[in-house]
Motif scaffolding. Structure first.
Motif, PDB file in Angstrom:
ATOM      1  N   ASP A  88      10.823   0.407  -0.328  1.00  0.00           N
ATOM      2  CA  ASP A  88      11.737  -0.110  -1.518  1.00  0.00           C
ATOM      3  C   ASP A  88      13.238   0.205  -1.064  1.00  0.00           C
ATOM      4  O   ASP A  88      13.927   0.709  -2.065  1.00  0.00           O
ATOM      5  CB  ASP A  88      11.553   0.597  -2.641  1.00  0.00           C
ATOM      6  CG  ASP A  88       9.777   0.758  -3.183  1.00  0.00           C
ATOM      7  OD1 ASP A  88       9.181  -0.543  -2.781  1.00  0.00           O
ATOM      8  OD2 ASP A  88       9.257   1.535  -3.606  1.00  0.00           O
ATOM      9  N   MET A 125       4.565   9.566  -4.708  1.00  0.00           N
ATOM     10  CA  MET A 125       6.175   9.484  -4.522  1.00  0.00           C
ATOM     11  C   MET A 125       6.933  10.329  -5.852  1.00  0.00           C
ATOM     12  O   MET A 125       6.680  10.338  -6.703  1.00  0.00           O
ATOM     13  CB  MET A 125       6.433   8.079  -4.840  1.00  0.00           C
ATOM     14  CG  MET A 125       5.904   6.949  -3.944  1.00  0.00           C
ATOM     15  SD  MET A 125       6.041   5.277  -4.235  1.00  0.00           S
ATOM     16  CE  MET A 125       7.752   4.953  -3.437  1.00  0.00           C
ATOM     17  N   ASP A 137      10.867  -1.021 -11.070  1.00  0.00           N
ATOM     18  CA  ASP A 137      11.360  -1.724 -10.138  1.00  0.00           C
ATOM     19  C   ASP A 137      12.830  -2.246 -10.921  1.00  0.00           C
ATOM     20  O   ASP A 137      13.340  -3.510 -10.716  1.00  0.00           O
ATOM     21  CB  ASP A 137      10.886  -2.964  -9.542  1.00  0.00           C
ATOM     22  CG  ASP A 137       9.677  -2.415  -8.629  1.00  0.00           C
ATOM     23  OD1 ASP A 137       9.410  -1.432  -8.457  1.00  0.00           O
ATOM     24  OD2 ASP A 137       9.017  -3.434  -8.305  1.00  0.00           O
ATOM     25  N   HIS A 144       9.145  -5.464  -0.362  1.00  0.00           N
ATOM     26  CA  HIS A 144      10.377  -5.167  -1.487  1.00  0.00           C
ATOM     27  C   HIS A 144      11.454  -5.450  -0.877  1.00  0.00           C
ATOM     28  O   HIS A 144      11.780  -4.753   0.265  1.00  0.00           O
ATOM     29  CB  HIS A 144      10.083  -3.586  -1.888  1.00  0.00           C
ATOM     30  CG  HIS A 144      10.908  -3.375  -3.115  1.00  0.00           C
ATOM     31  ND1 HIS A 144      10.413  -3.111  -4.347  1.00  0.00           N
ATOM     32  CD2 HIS A 144      12.237  -3.241  -3.211  1.00  0.00           C
ATOM     33  CE1 HIS A 144      11.290  -2.944  -5.276  1.00  0.00           C
ATOM     34  NE2 HIS A 144      12.619  -2.944  -4.368  1.00  0.00           N
ATOM     35  N   HIS A 178      10.321  -3.520   3.801  1.00  0.00           N
ATOM     36  CA  HIS A 178       9.230  -2.567   4.180  1.00  0.00           C
ATOM     37  C   HIS A 178       7.964  -2.946   4.905  1.00  0.00           C
ATOM     38  O   HIS A 178       7.718  -4.166   4.297  1.00  0.00           O
ATOM     39  CB  HIS A 178       9.275  -1.424   3.215  1.00  0.00           C
ATOM     40  CG  HIS A 178       8.391  -1.627   1.816  1.00  0.00           C
ATOM     41  ND1 HIS A 178       8.555  -1.046   0.714  1.00  0.00           N
ATOM     42  CD2 HIS A 178       7.251  -2.196   1.985  1.00  0.00           C
ATOM     43  CE1 HIS A 178       7.856  -1.664  -0.038  1.00  0.00           C
ATOM     44  NE2 HIS A 178       6.842  -2.290   0.481  1.00  0.00           N
ATOM     45  N   ARG A 226       4.728   3.772   4.006  1.00  0.00           N
ATOM     46  CA  ARG A 226       5.599   2.573   4.255  1.00  0.00           C
ATOM     47  C   ARG A 226       6.894   2.972   4.925  1.00  0.00           C
ATOM     48  O   ARG A 226       7.315   4.222   4.835  1.00  0.00           O
ATOM     49  CB  ARG A 226       6.033   1.523   3.025  1.00  0.00           C
ATOM     50  CG  ARG A 226       4.539   1.377   2.159  1.00  0.00           C
ATOM     51  CD  ARG A 226       4.916   0.754   1.114  1.00  0.00           C
ATOM     52  NE  ARG A 226       5.090   1.861   0.144  1.00  0.00           N
ATOM     53  CZ  ARG A 226       5.319   1.799  -1.146  1.00  0.00           C
ATOM     54  NH1 ARG A 226       5.581   0.583  -1.626  1.00  0.00           N
ATOM     55  NH2 ARG A 226       5.866   2.664  -1.842  1.00  0.00           N
TER      56      ARG A 226
HETATM   57  O1  FUB Z   1       6.800   1.789  -4.287  1.00  0.00           O
HETATM   58  C1  FUB Z   1       5.983   1.713  -5.529  1.00  0.00           C
HETATM   59  C2  FUB Z   1       5.944   0.188  -5.720  1.00  0.00           C
HETATM   60  O2  FUB Z   1       5.559  -0.616  -4.896  1.00  0.00           O
HETATM   61  C3  FUB Z   1       7.331  -0.449  -6.174  1.00  0.00           C
HETATM   62  O3  FUB Z   1       7.436  -0.228  -7.301  1.00  0.00           O
HETATM   63  C4  FUB Z   1       6.866  -2.024  -5.826  1.00  0.00           C
HETATM   64  O4  FUB Z   1       7.960  -2.867  -5.683  1.00  0.00           O
HETATM   65  C5  FUB Z   1       6.091  -1.646  -4.462  1.00  0.00           C
HETATM   66  O5  FUB Z   1       7.133  -1.793  -3.518  1.00  0.00           O
END
Ligand code: FUB
Length: 300
Positions: free
Chosen positions: A32, A60, A150, A250, A265, A277
């Motif tokens: 991202d 994450m 996002d 993204h 990515h 990623r």
């Molecule tokens: O990184 C998690 C999710 O995957 C993001 O919110 C989306 O845009 C996709 O890249």
């Protein structure tokens, strides 16, 4: 030569200075990408896919920052913000963006609240590399609770800042000049054809561009739309890039030192994939009538 390049990239990434072709970061998994140009430096903000994933899904917890002055040598500023910096959040430090206004830096983040709903938060810093502090102690904005991810911020020439976000729907709210509050209600914009998520808005030659992740044969690709207004209506202009070794892609677009770049990515690092990623970048040129061409992915 390729092996030497990779070894050089890896060895020089310890502890702070990186030299790398794609993927830009080869020491951890990043996703991202969100570039921000500040003077002669480009800051690249990324989310961070953990090496050990839980439940075969996104794992994450924090966000990272890198910078460059030449698009070749990158400085690793490390982890600059995490979900634990938000008292109301319980995880999911997904795609974020940092923008500058009047010497302060505003980070817009998606997080899962302790009640399980998604929300958009904000954190502020005096430096592009943090530390960032949540000034609200609560989410900045919510709309659906399930699609509030996002976030991306665009400041127009007249000083009006717009915050966009959303999976499946494209939400927008006008931020107040303090950048940490808004007036009016969150609007659901008419999304361009194909829109899924990952909006990135900017203006070039009086035309507003919305680059986003769209549907493509069961996965995502990058598409874009244009408008004469920051609130649309948006005219879809087509696909500009696919995805590779990852279900998602993204976008982040920047003009830096006279050149135009698309950040994205892939799942290209060894051991990588949809939940591990790596951010990459390609230089591109707009066509004479302002179109973004199809941009091939490169790999070192
Ligand atoms: O990184 C998690 C999710 O995957 C993001 O919110 C989306 O845009 C996709 O890249």
């Amino acid at each position: 030569k390729k092996l030497l390049g990779l070894l050089t990239a890896v060895s020089l990434c310890i502890p702070t200075l990186c030299y790398a072709d794609n993927p830009i970061v080869q020491t951890v998994y990043t996703a991202d990408p969100a570039p921000m140009v500040l003077g002669d430096t480009l800051y690249l903000y990324t989310s961070h896919d953990e090496d050990v994933t839980e439940n075969n899904f996104y794992t994450m917890k924090n966000w990272k920052c890198y910078s460059t002055t030449d698009m070749q040598n990158w400085t690793d500023h490390g982890t600059v913000l995490g979900y634990t910096d938000f008292s109301w959040a319980k995880g999911d430090a997904w795609a974020w963006q940092v923008v500058e206004r009047n010497g302060k830096f505003y980070a817009y983040v998606p997080l899962t609240q302790k009640n399980g709903a998604y929300a958009i938060g904000v954190a502020v810093s005096d430096s592009p590399t943090g530390p960032f502090v949540d000034p609200l102690g609560k989410p900045l904005a919510t709309k659906s609770g399930s699609q509030d991810i996002d976030p991306t911020c665009f400041i127009d020439d007249d000083g009006q800042a717009y915050l966009y976000w959303g999976n499946g729907n494209l939400y927008m709210v006008k931020l107040n000049p303090d950048m940490i509050s808004y007036s009016g209600t969150v609007q659901t914009l008419t999304k361009p054809d194909g829109y899924i998520e990952g909006p990135w808005v900017y203006k070039l030659n009086n035309l507003y561009y919305l680059v986003y992740a769209g549907w493509n044969n069961g996965g995502e690709n990058l598409q874009y739309a244009t408008s004469n207004s920051p609130t649309g209506p948006w005219t879809a202009r087509g696909a500009i890039m696919g995805a590779r070794n990852s279900f998602t892609n993204h976008p982040g677009v920047a003009r830096f030192k006279g050149n135009d770049y698309l950040f994205y990515h892939t799942g290209d690092l060894p051991g990588g994939g949809s939940y591990k990623r790596s951010v990459c970048v390609e230089q591109f040129k707009y066509t004479s009538d302002g179109r973004i061409p199809n941009i091939p992915m490169t790999k070192s």
